[in-house]
Design a protein around this motif. Structure first.
Motif, PDB file in Angstrom:
ATOM      1  N   PRO A  29      -2.899  -2.672  -7.736  1.00  0.00           N
ATOM      2  CA  PRO A  29      -2.567  -1.336  -7.232  1.00  0.00           C
ATOM      3  C   PRO A  29      -1.223  -1.320  -6.499  1.00  0.00           C
ATOM      4  N   ALA A  30      -0.507  -0.217  -6.641  1.00  0.00           N
ATOM      5  CA  ALA A  30       0.795  -0.067  -5.980  1.00  0.00           C
ATOM      6  C   ALA A  30       0.671  -0.243  -4.473  1.00  0.00           C
ATOM      7  N   GLU A  31      -0.356   0.335  -3.892  1.00  0.00           N
ATOM      8  CA  GLU A  31      -0.544   0.217  -2.441  1.00  0.00           C
ATOM      9  C   GLU A  31      -0.674  -1.253  -2.034  1.00  0.00           C
ATOM     10  N   TYR A  32      -1.464  -2.004  -2.766  1.00  0.00           N
ATOM     11  CA  TYR A  32      -1.645  -3.430  -2.481  1.00  0.00           C
ATOM     12  C   TYR A  32      -0.321  -4.177  -2.582  1.00  0.00           C
ATOM     13  N   LEU A  33       0.436  -3.928  -3.643  1.00  0.00           N
ATOM     14  CA  LEU A  33       1.732  -4.590  -3.809  1.00  0.00           C
ATOM     15  C   LEU A  33       2.701  -4.196  -2.695  1.00  0.00           C
ATOM     16  N   ARG A  34       2.644  -2.951  -2.267  1.00  0.00           N
ATOM     17  CA  ARG A  34       3.543  -2.493  -1.201  1.00  0.00           C
ATOM     18  C   ARG A  34       3.221  -3.177   0.125  1.00  0.00           C
ATOM     19  N   VAL A  35       1.940  -3.243   0.485  1.00  0.00           N
ATOM     20  CA  VAL A  35       1.587  -3.821   1.784  1.00  0.00           C
ATOM     21  C   VAL A  35       1.675  -5.345   1.783  1.00  0.00           C
ATOM     22  N   GLU A  36       1.701  -5.957   0.591  1.00  0.00           N
ATOM     23  CA  GLU A  36       1.842  -7.410   0.473  1.00  0.00           C
ATOM     24  C   GLU A  36       3.230  -7.808  -0.032  1.00  0.00           C
ATOM     25  N   SER A  37       4.164  -6.890  -0.003  1.00  0.00           N
ATOM     26  CA  SER A  37       5.510  -7.162  -0.502  1.00  0.00           C
ATOM     27  C   SER A  37       6.056  -8.468   0.079  1.00  0.00           C
ATOM     28  N   PRO A  38       6.670  -9.293  -0.766  1.00  0.00           N
ATOM     29  CA  PRO A  38       7.247 -10.544  -0.277  1.00  0.00           C
ATOM     30  C   PRO A  38       8.564 -10.356   0.482  1.00  0.00           C
ATOM     31  N   SER A  39       8.946  -9.131   0.745  1.00  0.00           N
ATOM     32  CA  SER A  39      10.213  -8.865   1.445  1.00  0.00           C
ATOM     33  C   SER A  39      10.159  -9.342   2.891  1.00  0.00           C
ATOM     34  N   ALA A  40      11.316  -9.617   3.446  1.00  0.00           N
ATOM     35  CA  ALA A  40      11.407  -9.994   4.862  1.00  0.00           C
ATOM     36  C   ALA A  40      10.952  -8.835   5.747  1.00  0.00           C
ATOM     37  N   GLU A  41      11.156  -7.605   5.294  1.00  0.00           N
ATOM     38  CA  GLU A  41      10.720  -6.434   6.050  1.00  0.00           C
ATOM     39  C   GLU A  41       9.209  -6.470   6.309  1.00  0.00           C
ATOM     40  N   VAL A  42       8.457  -6.963   5.348  1.00  0.00           N
ATOM     41  CA  VAL A  42       7.001  -7.040   5.483  1.00  0.00           C
ATOM     42  C   VAL A  42       6.560  -8.410   5.989  1.00  0.00           C
ATOM     43  N   GLN A  43       7.061  -9.469   5.384  1.00  0.00           N
ATOM     44  CA  GLN A  43       6.609 -10.824   5.698  1.00  0.00           C
ATOM     45  C   GLN A  43       7.280 -11.433   6.920  1.00  0.00           C
ATOM     46  N   GLY A  44       8.402 -10.860   7.348  1.00  0.00           N
ATOM     47  CA  GLY A  44       9.143 -11.438   8.454  1.00  0.00           C
ATOM     48  C   GLY A  44       9.986 -12.603   7.979  1.00  0.00           C
ATOM     49  N   HIS A  45      10.555 -13.322   8.928  1.00  0.00           N
ATOM     50  CA  HIS A  45      11.436 -14.442   8.591  1.00  0.00           C
ATOM     51  C   HIS A  45      10.824 -15.791   8.921  1.00  0.00           C
ATOM     52  N   GLY A  46       9.553 -15.778   9.316  1.00  0.00           N
ATOM     53  CA  GLY A  46       8.884 -17.032   9.632  1.00  0.00           C
ATOM     54  C   GLY A  46       7.397 -16.815   9.802  1.00  0.00           C
ATOM     55  N   PRO A  47       6.668 -17.885  10.025  1.00  0.00           N
ATOM     56  CA  PRO A  47       5.224 -17.797  10.189  1.00  0.00           C
ATOM     57  C   PRO A  47       4.835 -16.853  11.330  1.00  0.00           C
ATOM     58  N   GLY A  48       3.786 -16.081  11.103  1.00  0.00           N
ATOM     59  CA  GLY A  48       3.274 -15.189  12.142  1.00  0.00           C
ATOM     60  C   GLY A  48       4.061 -13.920  12.341  1.00  0.00           C
ATOM     61  N   GLN A  49       5.020 -13.620  11.481  1.00  0.00           N
ATOM     62  CA  GLN A  49       5.854 -12.435  11.662  1.00  0.00           C
ATOM     63  C   GLN A  49       5.505 -11.292  10.724  1.00  0.00           C
ATOM     64  N   LYS A  50       4.426 -11.433   9.950  1.00  0.00           N
ATOM     65  CA  LYS A  50       4.065 -10.397   8.983  1.00  0.00           C
ATOM     66  C   LYS A  50       3.772  -9.076   9.696  1.00  0.00           C
ATOM     67  N   THR A  51       4.296  -7.997   9.113  1.00  0.00           N
ATOM     68  CA  THR A  51       4.096  -6.654   9.627  1.00  0.00           C
ATOM     69  C   THR A  51       2.908  -6.020   8.917  1.00  0.00           C
ATOM     70  N   LEU A  52       2.035  -5.371   9.687  1.00  0.00           N
ATOM     71  CA  LEU A  52       0.909  -4.647   9.103  1.00  0.00           C
ATOM     72  C   LEU A  52       1.420  -3.281   8.646  1.00  0.00           C
ATOM     73  N   VAL A  53       1.547  -3.117   7.347  1.00  0.00           N
ATOM     74  CA  VAL A  53       2.049  -1.880   6.757  1.00  0.00           C
ATOM     75  C   VAL A  53       0.865  -0.953   6.554  1.00  0.00           C
ATOM     76  N   TYR A  54       0.993   0.300   6.994  1.00  0.00           N
ATOM     77  CA  TYR A  54      -0.114   1.252   6.867  1.00  0.00           C
ATOM     78  C   TYR A  54       0.406   2.588   6.350  1.00  0.00           C
ATOM     79  N   GLY A  55      -0.531   3.472   6.010  1.00  0.00           N
ATOM     80  CA  GLY A  55      -0.149   4.807   5.541  1.00  0.00           C
ATOM     81  C   GLY A  55       0.414   4.827   4.133  1.00  0.00           C
ATOM     82  N   LYS A  56       0.023   3.877   3.291  1.00  0.00           N
ATOM     83  CA  LYS A  56       0.614   3.762   1.948  1.00  0.00           C
ATOM     84  C   LYS A  56      -0.382   4.048   0.817  1.00  0.00           C
ATOM     85  N   ARG A  57      -1.494   4.718   1.116  1.00  0.00           N
ATOM     86  CA  ARG A  57      -2.512   4.977   0.093  1.00  0.00           C
ATOM     87  C   ARG A  57      -1.934   5.646  -1.152  1.00  0.00           C
TER      88      ARG A  57
END
Length: 130
Positions: A29-57
């Motif tokens: 699903p697009a929503e799943y891919l968006r919230v799990e995007s491998p981008s630095a914006e979502v995953q951060g630049h190191g361990p423990g920096q992942k952003t919880l993306v919401y509102g993307k249904r």
């Protein structure tokens, strides 16, 4: 590492269908891919920096662009387009979809966030009802 034999964007279902040369196939699903995007914006630049993306249904994928012979870049209708989804990443997201999705929904509930555009769980619905 499995390689895709077919990548098809199903716009009506807001889903990316991927078939691999190992015989596995996933409807992501697009929503799943968006919230799990491998981008630095979502995953951060190191361990423990992942952003919880919401509102993307309701997020949709506008384009699937090849990146060499190893990945695709997905362009989402919320203007997010910086994630490069390697074949390994797509395969892993497919294999781990049930577990990752359950963890995502639990994290939303814990934060009182929603999958809906408004972002917060509606009063009286309790957390995670979005």
């Amino acid at each position: 590492m499995p390689t895709p034999t077919e990548i098809r964007l199903n716009r009506a279902e807001r889903r990316l269908d991927v078939t691999f040369d190992d015989g596995s196939a996933f409807g992501l699903p697009a929503e799943y891919l968006r919230v799990e995007s491998p981008s630095a914006e979502v995953q951060g630049h190191g361990p423990g920096q992942k952003t919880l993306v919401y509102g993307k249904r309701e997020v949709a994928i506008l384009a699937v662009e090849p990146v060499g012979h190893y990945a695709v870049r997905l362009v989402f209708d919320d203007r997010h387009d910086t994630g490069i989804f390697t074949w390994d990443t797509l395969h892993r997201l497919g294999r781990e979809h049930p577990t990752r999705w359950a963890e995502y929904e639990a994290a939303l509930a814990a934060q009182g966030l929603s999958r809906d555009r408004r972002g917060r769980a509606a009063p009286g619905n309790g957390p995670g009802r979005g």
